[in-house]
Design a protein around this motif. Structure first.
Motif, PDB file in Angstrom:
ATOM      1  N   UNK A  21      -2.683   1.543   3.222  1.00 43.65           N
ATOM      2  CA  UNK A  21      -2.710   0.337   2.387  1.00 43.65           C
ATOM      3  C   UNK A  21      -3.941   0.361   1.491  1.00 43.65           C
ATOM      4  N   UNK A  22      -5.062   0.806   2.038  1.00 48.81           N
ATOM      5  CA  UNK A  22      -6.289   0.931   1.244  1.00 48.81           C
ATOM      6  C   UNK A  22      -6.063   1.898   0.070  1.00 48.81           C
ATOM      7  N   UNK A  23      -5.414   3.018   0.335  1.00 50.05           N
ATOM      8  CA  UNK A  23      -5.131   3.982  -0.723  1.00 50.05           C
ATOM      9  C   UNK A  23      -4.245   3.377  -1.800  1.00 50.05           C
ATOM     10  N   UNK A  24      -3.282   2.560  -1.390  1.00 54.52           N
ATOM     11  CA  UNK A  24      -2.394   1.904  -2.351  1.00 54.52           C
ATOM     12  C   UNK A  24      -3.184   0.978  -3.278  1.00 54.52           C
ATOM     13  N   UNK A  25      -4.130   0.229  -2.710  1.00 51.97           N
ATOM     14  CA  UNK A  25      -4.951  -0.670  -3.525  1.00 51.97           C
ATOM     15  C   UNK A  25      -5.843   0.120  -4.484  1.00 51.97           C
ATOM     16  N   UNK A  26      -6.410   1.211  -4.008  1.00 51.09           N
ATOM     17  CA  UNK A  26      -7.244   2.045  -4.876  1.00 51.09           C
ATOM     18  C   UNK A  26      -6.430   2.577  -6.054  1.00 51.09           C
ATOM     19  N   UNK A  27      -5.172   2.957  -5.786  1.00 53.74           N
ATOM     20  CA  UNK A  27      -4.311   3.461  -6.845  1.00 53.74           C
ATOM     21  C   UNK A  27      -3.951   2.372  -7.853  1.00 53.74           C
ATOM     22  N   UNK A  28      -4.065   1.102  -7.423  1.00 53.44           N
ATOM     23  CA  UNK A  28      -3.757  -0.018  -8.312  1.00 53.44           C
ATOM     24  C   UNK A  28      -5.003  -0.638  -8.922  1.00 53.44           C
ATOM     25  N   UNK A  29      -6.096   0.109  -8.910  1.00 55.72           N
ATOM     26  CA  UNK A  29      -7.276  -0.284  -9.665  1.00 55.72           C
ATOM     27  C   UNK A  29      -8.275  -1.160  -8.953  1.00 55.72           C
ATOM     28  N   UNK A  30      -8.142  -1.343  -7.636  1.00 55.78           N
ATOM     29  CA  UNK A  30      -9.128  -2.146  -6.909  1.00 55.78           C
ATOM     30  C   UNK A  30     -10.332  -1.282  -6.550  1.00 55.78           C
ATOM     31  N   UNK A  31     -11.549  -1.765  -6.803  1.00 60.75           N
ATOM     32  CA  UNK A  31     -12.729  -0.984  -6.440  1.00 60.75           C
ATOM     33  C   UNK A  31     -12.888  -0.891  -4.927  1.00 60.75           C
ATOM     34  N   UNK A  32     -13.343   0.249  -4.473  1.00 65.56           N
ATOM     35  CA  UNK A  32     -13.453   0.499  -3.036  1.00 65.56           C
ATOM     36  C   UNK A  32     -14.330  -0.527  -2.335  1.00 65.56           C
ATOM     37  N   UNK A  33     -15.391  -0.999  -3.029  1.00 64.01           N
ATOM     38  CA  UNK A  33     -16.327  -1.929  -2.391  1.00 64.01           C
ATOM     39  C   UNK A  33     -15.715  -3.309  -2.147  1.00 64.01           C
ATOM     40  N   UNK A  34     -14.549  -3.588  -2.704  1.00 61.91           N
ATOM     41  CA  UNK A  34     -13.901  -4.887  -2.493  1.00 61.91           C
ATOM     42  C   UNK A  34     -12.771  -4.807  -1.473  1.00 61.91           C
ATOM     43  N   UNK A  35     -12.657  -3.665  -0.801  1.00 59.33           N
ATOM     44  CA  UNK A  35     -11.594  -3.466   0.194  1.00 59.33           C
ATOM     45  C   UNK A  35     -12.227  -3.305   1.570  1.00 59.33           C
ATOM     46  N   UNK A  36     -11.761  -4.084   2.534  1.00 61.42           N
ATOM     47  CA  UNK A  36     -12.261  -4.003   3.906  1.00 61.42           C
ATOM     48  C   UNK A  36     -11.117  -3.646   4.853  1.00 61.42           C
ATOM     49  N   UNK A  37     -11.369  -2.664   5.702  1.00 62.65           N
ATOM     50  CA  UNK A  37     -10.361  -2.216   6.658  1.00 62.65           C
ATOM     51  C   UNK A  37     -10.528  -2.971   7.970  1.00 62.65           C
ATOM     52  N   UNK A  38      -9.453  -3.621   8.428  1.00 64.47           N
ATOM     53  CA  UNK A  38      -9.478  -4.337   9.700  1.00 64.47           C
ATOM     54  C   UNK A  38      -8.106  -4.182  10.368  1.00 64.47           C
ATOM     55  N   UNK A  39      -7.994  -3.277  11.342  1.00 65.56           N
ATOM     56  CA  UNK A  39      -6.715  -3.082  12.032  1.00 65.56           C
ATOM     57  C   UNK A  39      -6.285  -4.338  12.782  1.00 65.56           C
ATOM     58  N   UNK A  40      -5.008  -4.443  13.037  1.00 66.68           N
ATOM     59  CA  UNK A  40      -4.446  -5.565  13.779  1.00 66.68           C
ATOM     60  C   UNK A  40      -4.886  -5.552  15.241  1.00 66.68           C
ATOM     61  N   UNK A  41      -4.565  -6.630  15.943  1.00 70.32           N
ATOM     62  CA  UNK A  41      -4.784  -6.686  17.390  1.00 70.32           C
ATOM     63  C   UNK A  41      -3.537  -7.278  18.033  1.00 70.32           C
ATOM     64  N   UNK A  42      -3.483  -7.214  19.341  1.00 71.08           N
ATOM     65  CA  UNK A  42      -2.400  -7.872  20.070  1.00 71.08           C
ATOM     66  C   UNK A  42      -2.946  -8.487  21.348  1.00 71.08           C
ATOM     67  N   UNK A  43      -2.206  -9.418  21.908  1.00 71.31           N
ATOM     68  CA  UNK A  43      -2.621 -10.050  23.157  1.00 71.31           C
ATOM     69  C   UNK A  43      -2.578  -9.044  24.302  1.00 71.31           C
ATOM     70  N   UNK A  44      -3.548  -9.151  25.198  1.00 77.23           N
ATOM     71  CA  UNK A  44      -3.597  -8.300  26.386  1.00 77.23           C
ATOM     72  C   UNK A  44      -3.420  -9.210  27.596  1.00 77.23           C
ATOM     73  N   UNK A  45      -2.417  -8.924  28.385  1.00 73.81           N
ATOM     74  CA  UNK A  45      -2.032  -9.825  29.471  1.00 73.81           C
ATOM     75  C   UNK A  45      -2.613  -9.358  30.808  1.00 73.81           C
TER      76      UNK A  45
END
Length: 249
Positions: A21-45
């Motif tokens: 997704x980050x690569x897609x944004x870079x290809x659409x002209x978004x500067x790298x410094x405005x993109x933050x990577x944060x993977x999802x989470x899920x509940x742990x039972x």
């Protein structure tokens, strides 16, 4: 879509779930410094022992359940999974927890392959009801055929102690440890998908070992605390940037 893209360009920080997704944004002209990577989470039972006790209450040896969870749409690859299951020696049950317009196409595929007696479609379920199916499953299949932005179902499966077999696409390889928490197979290779599913169905010990490795990976990397800490850090950085820009103006 243009207006959507234009509004996104005004956002201080864009949060993405994976590197594709980050690569897609870079290809659409978004500067790298405005993109933050944060993977999802899920509940742990609970602990691994808690997961084991829950699963034991629902699991029935010999059912050989292959589970699919997700919306009924082309990109989720449900028809690929149906085709793959036609190559897996029986006995097995394919359970599709799903709903949507594409389900009609999937049903036609099931009928054309003569698999009606081996496929169950309980529909769209609550998470608690879906979790009971995770407990009963031997394998969770994730056959997405597009650039999956992340794949939360994979985390859910691992959090419930189940191995995952998935196509290698999008963000899936970032949370999946191939050969350890499940198997990645080449995109749209239904024969490879069938082979890996069959391998786990006929080797319950291997499936359980992969399920435990997946659970441990989720506990370590994809829990709520890790996510919230990361999210707060991103917000603090974005607020600081906006404050400095306002002061300079």
């Amino acid at each position: 879509r243009f207006l959507h893209l234009k509004s996104h360009h005004q956002i201080e920080t864009l949060i993405v779930e994976s590197e594709p997704v980050r690569d897609c944004l870079l290809q659409n002209g978004f500067p790298a410094e405005r993109i933050s990577l944060l993977p999802n989470f899920t509940e742990i039972h609970g602990s691994w022992e808690d997961i084991g006790r829950y699963n034991e209450r629902h699991y029935k040896p010999g059912e050989n359940i292959v589970l699919f969870v997700g919306r009924a749409s082309y990109e989720k690859g449900m028809d690929h999974l149906v085709e793959a299951m036609s190559m897996v020696p029986k006995p097995w049950r394919l359970v599709l927890v799903t709903g949507g317009e594409y389900l009609k196409t999937a049903r036609e595929k099931i009928r054309s392959l003569g698999l009606e007696a081996s496929v169950e479609i309980p529909g769209v379920l609550s998470y608690e009801m879906t979790r009971a199916w995770y407990a009963r499953a031997d394998v969770v299949a994730f056959p997405s055929v597009w650039i999956e932005s992340f794949g939360l179902v994979g985390l859910e499966a691992m959090a419930n102690g189940k191995p995952v077999v998935a196509y290698r696409t999008g963000g899936i390889p970032e949370w999946m440890e191939d050969g350890r928490t499940g198997w990645l197979v080449p995109l749209k290779d239904t024969k490879a998908l069938a082979s890996r599913i069959h391998e786990l169905l006929k080797d319950p010990e291997k499936a359980r070992a992969m399920g435990r490795s997946g659970y441990e990976r989720v506990v370590r990397l994809y829990n709520k605390r890790v996510y919230v800490d990361g999210l707060l850090g991103i917000y603090r950085t974005a607020i600081s940037k906006r404050s400095r820009a306002g002061s300079a103006g």
